[in-house]
Design a protein around this motif. Structure first.
Motif, mmCIF file in Angstrom:
data_model
loop_
_atom_site.group_PDB
_atom_site.id
_atom_site.type_symbol
_atom_site.label_atom_id
_atom_site.label_comp_id
_atom_site.label_asym_id
_atom_site.label_seq_id
_atom_site.Cartn_x
_atom_site.Cartn_y
_atom_site.Cartn_z
ATOM 1 N N THR A 88 0.807 -1.219 0.000
ATOM 2 C CA THR A 88 0.000 0.000 0.000
ATOM 3 C C THR A 88 0.839 1.268 0.000
ATOM 4 O O THR A 88 0.340 2.338 -0.344
ATOM 5 N N GLY A 89 2.118 1.166 0.401
ATOM 6 C CA GLY A 89 2.973 2.348 0.496
ATOM 7 C C GLY A 89 2.774 3.138 1.778
ATOM 8 O O GLY A 89 3.443 4.160 1.990
ATOM 9 N N LYS A 90 1.871 2.689 2.639
ATOM 10 C CA LYS A 90 1.592 3.408 3.887
ATOM 11 C C LYS A 90 2.782 3.315 4.834
ATOM 12 O O LYS A 90 3.351 2.244 5.030
ATOM 13 N N VAL A 91 3.157 4.451 5.441
ATOM 14 C CA VAL A 91 4.303 4.504 6.353
ATOM 15 C C VAL A 91 3.803 4.763 7.770
ATOM 16 O O VAL A 91 3.001 5.671 8.008
ATOM 17 N N GLU A 92 4.262 3.923 8.699
ATOM 18 C CA GLU A 92 3.896 4.068 10.113
ATOM 19 C C GLU A 92 5.159 4.248 10.944
ATOM 20 O O GLU A 92 6.144 3.527 10.757
ATOM 21 N N PRO A 93 5.152 5.205 11.888
ATOM 22 C CA PRO A 93 6.304 5.339 12.799
ATOM 23 C C PRO A 93 6.260 4.236 13.860
ATOM 24 O O PRO A 93 5.181 3.823 14.300
ATOM 25 N N LEU A 94 7.421 3.754 14.247
ATOM 26 C CA LEU A 94 7.523 2.751 15.306
ATOM 27 C C LEU A 94 8.127 3.388 16.554
ATOM 28 O O LEU A 94 8.908 4.338 16.469
ATOM 29 N N THR A 95 7.754 2.837 17.696
ATOM 30 C CA THR A 95 8.245 3.346 18.977
ATOM 31 C C THR A 95 9.197 2.330 19.585
ATOM 32 O O THR A 95 8.864 1.140 19.680
ATOM 33 N N LEU A 96 10.374 2.791 19.982
ATOM 34 C CA LEU A 96 11.345 1.917 20.627
ATOM 35 C C LEU A 96 11.066 1.877 22.126
ATOM 36 O O LEU A 96 11.145 2.886 22.819
ATOM 37 N N ASN A 97 10.694 0.694 22.609
ATOM 38 C CA ASN A 97 10.416 0.490 24.029
ATOM 39 C C ASN A 97 11.384 -0.562 24.544
ATOM 40 O O ASN A 97 11.184 -1.758 24.336
ATOM 41 N N GLY A 98 12.448 -0.113 25.196
ATOM 42 C CA GLY A 98 13.504 -1.035 25.591
ATOM 43 C C GLY A 98 14.234 -1.505 24.345
ATOM 44 O O GLY A 98 14.831 -0.710 23.621
ATOM 45 N N ASN A 99 14.154 -2.798 24.079
ATOM 46 C CA ASN A 99 14.739 -3.312 22.838
ATOM 47 C C ASN A 99 13.661 -3.769 21.855
ATOM 48 O O ASN A 99 13.935 -4.529 20.952
ATOM 49 N N GLN A 100 12.418 -3.279 22.076
ATOM 50 C CA GLN A 100 11.293 -3.660 21.229
ATOM 51 C C GLN A 100 10.825 -2.462 20.405
ATOM 52 O O GLN A 100 10.638 -1.361 20.935
ATOM 53 N N LEU A 101 10.660 -2.691 19.096
ATOM 54 C CA LEU A 101 10.041 -1.689 18.230
ATOM 55 C C LEU A 101 8.570 -2.038 18.096
ATOM 56 O O LEU A 101 8.213 -3.093 17.548
ATOM 57 N N GLU A 102 7.714 -1.173 18.597
ATOM 58 C CA GLU A 102 6.289 -1.453 18.646
ATOM 59 C C GLU A 102 5.523 -0.544 17.690
ATOM 60 O O GLU A 102 5.956 0.565 17.390
ATOM 61 N N GLY A 103 4.379 -1.047 17.223
ATOM 62 C CA GLY A 103 3.543 -0.256 16.325
ATOM 63 C C GLY A 103 3.227 -0.959 15.031
ATOM 64 O O GLY A 103 2.516 -0.430 14.182
ATOM 65 N N GLY A 104 3.761 -2.176 14.842
ATOM 66 C CA GLY A 104 3.460 -2.939 13.638
ATOM 67 C C GLY A 104 2.060 -3.517 13.674
ATOM 68 O O GLY A 104 1.415 -3.577 14.727
ATOM 69 N N ASN A 105 1.588 -3.968 12.531
ATOM 70 C CA ASN A 105 0.246 -4.535 12.439
ATOM 71 C C ASN A 105 0.232 -5.971 12.944
ATOM 72 O O ASN A 105 0.285 -6.920 12.177
ATOM 73 N N GLY A 106 0.145 -6.117 14.276
ATOM 74 C CA GLY A 106 0.059 -7.442 14.853
ATOM 75 C C GLY A 106 1.396 -8.053 15.202
ATOM 76 O O GLY A 106 1.452 -9.212 15.608
ATOM 77 N N PHE A 107 2.476 -7.317 15.047
ATOM 78 C CA PHE A 107 3.794 -7.861 15.362
ATOM 79 C C PHE A 107 4.686 -6.766 15.945
ATOM 80 O O PHE A 107 4.446 -5.575 15.768
ATOM 81 N N SER A 108 5.706 -7.203 16.658
ATOM 82 C CA SER A 108 6.715 -6.277 17.179
ATOM 83 C C SER A 108 8.080 -6.778 16.735
ATOM 84 O O SER A 108 8.255 -7.957 16.406
ATOM 85 N N ILE A 109 9.038 -5.868 16.704
ATOM 86 C CA ILE A 109 10.383 -6.180 16.224
ATOM 87 C C ILE A 109 11.350 -6.040 17.392
ATOM 88 O O ILE A 109 11.445 -4.987 18.017
ATOM 89 N N GLU A 110 12.039 -7.124 17.688
ATOM 90 C CA GLU A 110 12.989 -7.136 18.799
ATOM 91 C C GLU A 110 14.413 -6.966 18.274
ATOM 92 O O GLU A 110 14.823 -7.655 17.341
ATOM 93 N N ILE A 111 15.138 -6.009 18.865
ATOM 94 C CA ILE A 111 16.562 -5.842 18.535
ATOM 95 C C ILE A 111 17.315 -6.857 19.378
ATOM 96 O O ILE A 111 17.599 -6.629 20.556
ATOM 97 N N ASP A 112 17.603 -8.000 18.770
ATOM 98 C CA ASP A 112 18.186 -9.123 19.501
ATOM 99 C C ASP A 112 19.644 -8.859 19.878
ATOM 100 O O ASP A 112 20.116 -9.307 20.918
#
Length: 640
Positions: free
Chosen positions: A379-403
Motif C-alpha cells: 500500500t505504500g503506507k508509512v507508520e512510525p515505530l516506537t522503541l520500548n527497551g529493545n522492542q520496536l512497537e507499532g506494527g500490524n500485529g507484530f513487534s520487532i525485537e533488537i536481539d
C-alpha cells in the motif's frame, strides 16, 4: 560509330538474368523466418551520340535492395514484447491457478475435516478414539499447508531458473549481434543476409525484454534493453546475469556487466518475458506465500489459544496443539537485512496479534538519531515505530525485537511477518488426553469497564482453597495501582491487597492468570473464578468448533478458510485478466506482423509473375543477339 546491338542485347540478357536470380532467391526463401524480400534496381547505361541524336546503350542492375521498413519493424518488436510478456504472465498465472484450484483444494478440505473431528470430540469428550482422530486431522491440516508451501517453493525455484535461462540466451544474442556489427562495419556494402540475421536476433531479443535499437552511421546497430540498459554498443557486447537476492538470497537480482563493471538493474521494468517473470515472482508468488503463512499462523494461534482457555482430560490447562507461532521453526525468514546496511543490528520479529496480520511485507528504515519507520510495500503506507527497551512497537500485529547490535543511519530491513509459518507448522501434541475439551467458568462483573480481559496461565488443584463450584473466588484488580484483592463467594475478603507486575497475577489460591489492559487510564475490574472440572464437559470443544465461522483474521473481516479462499480468488482473477490481456496483445502482434509481411514478406504469386516477366525479357534480349548475329552474317555475305 554505329549502334552496338550485340552489347545492348548482352546487357539485357545479363540484367534479366540478375532479376531472375533475385526473384528465384525470393521464392526459395518464402518460408525462411526473418527473410526480407529483395528487389533488383535496374538502370540504363549511358547514352551515345550518333550525329545529332542520342541512342541508348543498354541496361544494368545498379543495386539489389532489401525491402525493409524501420517503422514497421519497430512496431513488430513492440508487439512481440507485449505478446511475449502476456504469454509469460498467463502461463505463470495459469500454473498458480491450477495449483490453488487442484492441489490447493486439500487445504480447505483438511480444515473442514479438522472441524468435523472437533465436533465429534464435543459430542464424546471422553472418547480417546475421537481425540486421536482430532489429532490426526490436525496433522493433515499441518501437512496440507506444508505441501502447499513446498509447491510454492518449487514455483520460486522454477521461476528463478527461467530468469537465469533467459539471461543466458540474451548473452548469446548480444555476442552474436556484436559480431554481426563488426562484419557490417568491415563490409563496404550491406549484406542482406547479415541484416536479416541481425533483425531476427533483435526480434527474438524483444521476446525477452523491451528493445530500443539505435542505428549507427557505419551501418551497425546499438541495442538497449528496457530503454536504459545498454546491451550492444557497436562491436562491444555487454553481459546480463543474476546475483544473490538482497535482502533475501533466494530471490536473485538481474545484473548487467562489461569488463570489471557490474550494475544491478530492476528486472521488473524490462518488459517481455524477463519483466513478467520478475513481476510474477515479486507481486504474485511471494504475496501468495505470505498469505499461506498468515493462514498457518492463524490456525496455530487460534487453536493454541483455545487450548489455553480450557482443561484437558486430567483437569490441567491445555497445552499447544500446534507449534507455537513464535517458535524458531515458524519464524524463519521473517527478517532480511539489506547488504548496504552499515550497522550490525540483529532483529527478530514476534507475532503479537495474528488477527491484525495481513499478507503484506514491510520495509523497516532507520534514520539517526531515533526515527524508525515501517512502510507497507503493497500500500505504500508509512507508520512510525516506537522503541520500548529493545522492542520496536507499532506494527500490524507484530513487534520487532533488537536481539543484538545496533542500527546505523540509513539501515533498512525487509519484514515478512508470515514467512516460514506454512513450512514450519507441525502438530506439537502427542497425547490425545491433552485436548482441552472442558472450560473454566470465568465471569466478568457486570460493572466492569470492558477494557480488561483475563486468561488462566497455571492451576494447582491440590491447593486447599482452589476455587470450584460452591467455593468460587472473585479477584478485584486495580490497574491504576497494579494491585489485586481476593474475595470469597459471599464477598468477604480472603486475601489482603497485593501488588503485581503486569500482566501476570499469582492469586496464591492455586491459580494464576494474565490480565490484558487496553485502557489508557487505570480501572478497577472484578472477575469470578469457578475452576471446577468434569470429564464430560465439552464447552471448550464447542467453542473450538465455532472457530470455523468466526471472523478472526484480517482485523475481523475473514475466517480461517476465508484467508485461503481470498488468495485463491485473487489468483483466479489475475489469471482471467492475463487471458484477456493475451488475446488483446496477440491481436496487436498479428496486426504488426501482417504489416511487415505485406511490405517485406515474399508473395509467391507476385514473384511467379515477375519470374515470367523477366524470363520474357531474357528471351527477348537473346532474340536481339540472334538478330544482330544474322545482320552481321548478311553483311559479310554481301561483300564476299
Amino acid at each position: 560509330m554505329a549502334i552496338d546491338l550485340l552489347n545492348i542485347a548482352r546487357s539485357g540478357v545479363m540484367a534479366a538474368q540478375s532479376q531472375m536470380g533475385v526473384t528465384s532467391n525470393n521464392i526459395a526463401n518464402a518460408n525462411t523466418v526473418g527473410y526480407h524480400r529483395q528487389v533488383a534496381e535496374q538502370s540504363s547505361l549511358g547514352s551515345q551520340q550518333i550525329g545529332s541524336s542520342f541512342y541508348g546503350t543498354g541496361t544494368y542492375v545498379s543495386d539489389v535492395k532489401r525491402v525493409y521498413n524501420e517503422y514497421a519493424a519497430r512496431e513488430l518488436r513492440i508487439g512481440q514484447t507485449s505478446m511475449s510478456g502476456a504469454e509469460t504472465r498467463y502461463s505463470k498465472m495459469n500454473e498458480m491457478d491450477q495449483l490453488f484450484s487442484q492441489i490447493g483444494a486439500m487445504v480447505p478440505a483438511s480444515l473442514n475435516d479438522f472441524f468435523t473431528s472437533i465436533n465429534n470430540v464435543g459430542d464424546l469428550p471422553t472418547d480417546l478414539g475421537m481425540r486421536n482422530n482430532m489429532l490426526s486431522s490436525a496433522g493433515q491440516v499441518a501437512n496440507s499447508l506444508n505441501q502447499m508451501q513446498s509447491h510454492l517453493d518449487s514455483q520460486m525455484k522454477q521461476t528463478n531458473a527461467q530468469i537465469g535461462a533467459v539471461a543466458d540466451r540474451i548473452n548469446e544474442i548480444s555476442t552474436e549481434l556484436a559480431n554481426i556489427n563488426l562484419e557490417i562495419m568491415k563490409s563496404p556494402g550491406a549484406d542482406s543476409q547479415l541484416l536479416d540475421r541481425q533483425d531476427a536476433l533483435i526480434l527474438e531479443l524483444s521476446e525477452y525484454s523491451e528493445v530500443n535499437v539505435i542505428p549507427l552511421d557505419n551501418g551497425a546497430k546499438s541495442v538497449m534493453l528496457g530503454g536504459s540498459v545498454m546491451l550492444v554498443s557497436g562491436e562491444v557486447a555487454m553481459q546480463v546475469g543474476t546475483t544473490t537476492g538482497d535482502p533475501f538470497s533466494n530471490e536473485p537480482r538481474l545484473t548487467t556487466s562489461t569488463g570489471n563493471s557490474t550494475l544491478v538493474i530492476d528486472g521488473s521494468k524490462l518488459g517481455g518475458q524477463l519483466g513478467e517473470l520478475f513481476n510474477f515472482r515479486d507481486q504474485t508468488l511471494i504475496p501468495a506465500s505470505q498469505e499461506l503463512g498468515q493462514l498457518a499462523l492463524g490456525v496455530a494461534d487460534a487453536f493454541n489459544q483455545m487450548q489455553q482457555n480450557g482443561f484437558d482430560l486430567d483437569g490441567n490447562i491445555g497445552s499447544n496443539i500446534f507449534t507455537d507461532i513464535n517458535d524458531p521453526s515458524m519464524a524463519a525468514g521473517r527478517v532480511g537485512a539489506y547488504s548496504t546496511n552499515t550497522g550490525d543490528a540483529n532483529l527478530k520479529v514476534n507475532i503479537d496479534d495474528v488477527g491484525q496480520l495481513t499478507g503484506s511485507a514491510y520495509e523497516l528504515s532507520f534514520t539517526a538519531p531515533n526515527t524508525y519507520e515501517l512502510k507497507d510495500t503493497q500500500t505504500g503506507k508509512v507508520e512510525p515505530l516506537t522503541l520500548n527497551g529493545n522492542q520496536l512497537e507499532g506494527g500490524n500485529g507484530f513487534s520487532i525485537e533488537i536481539d543484538a547490535g545496533s542500527f546505523a543511519d540509513g539501515d533498512r530491513f525487509e519484514i515478512r511477518p508470515n514467512a516460514g509459518a506454512a513450512a514450519g507448522l507441525n502438530v506439537a501434541m502427542t497425547d490425545p488426553r491433552g485436548i482441552a475439551a472442558a472450560a473454566p467458568k470465568i465471569s466478568a462483573d457486570s460493572g466492569n469497564s470492558g477494557n480488561t480481559s483475563v486468561k488462566l496461565t497455571d492451576i494447582d488443584r491440590t491447593h486447599t482453597s482452589f476455587p470450584e463450584t460452591g467455593s468460587e473466588l472473585t479477584v478485584k484488580i486495580d490497574t491504576a495501582k497494579n494491585t489485586f484483592q481476593v474475595l470469597d463467594a459471599n464477598g468477604a475478603i480472603v486475601g489482603a491487597e497485593k501488588s503485581f507486575t503486569p500482566p501476570q497475577i499469582d492469586t496464591g489460591f492455586g491459580f494464576s492468570f494474565e490480565i490484558n489492559d487496553s485502557s489508557s487510564a487505570g480501572v478497577t475490574d472484578s472477575y469470578s473464578f469457578d475452576l471446577s472440572f468434569a470429564e464430560g464437559d465439552n464447552s471448550n470443544a464447542v467453542a473450538m468448533a465455532q472457530l470455523a465461522d468466526a471472523n478472526i483474521m484480517n482485523n475481523g473481516s475473514s475466517t480461517l478458510s476465508g484467508v485461503f479462499e481470498g488468495t485463491k480468488l485473487d489468483i483466479g482473477s489475475k489469471t482471467q485478466a492475463a487471458a484477456v490481456s493475451l488475446a488483446s496483445n496477440d491481436a496487436m502482434y498479428q496486426q504488426a506482423y501482417n504489416r511487415v509481411q505485406s511490405e517485406s514478406g515474399v508473395n509467391l504469386d507476385e514473384e511467379a509473375a515477375n519470374l515470367m516477366r523477366f524470363q520474357q525479357s531474357y528471351q527477348a534480349s537473346a532474340r536481339i543477339m540472334t538478330t544482330a548475329q544474322q545482320m552481321f552474317d548478311s553483311l559479310l555475305s554481301s561483300v564476299r
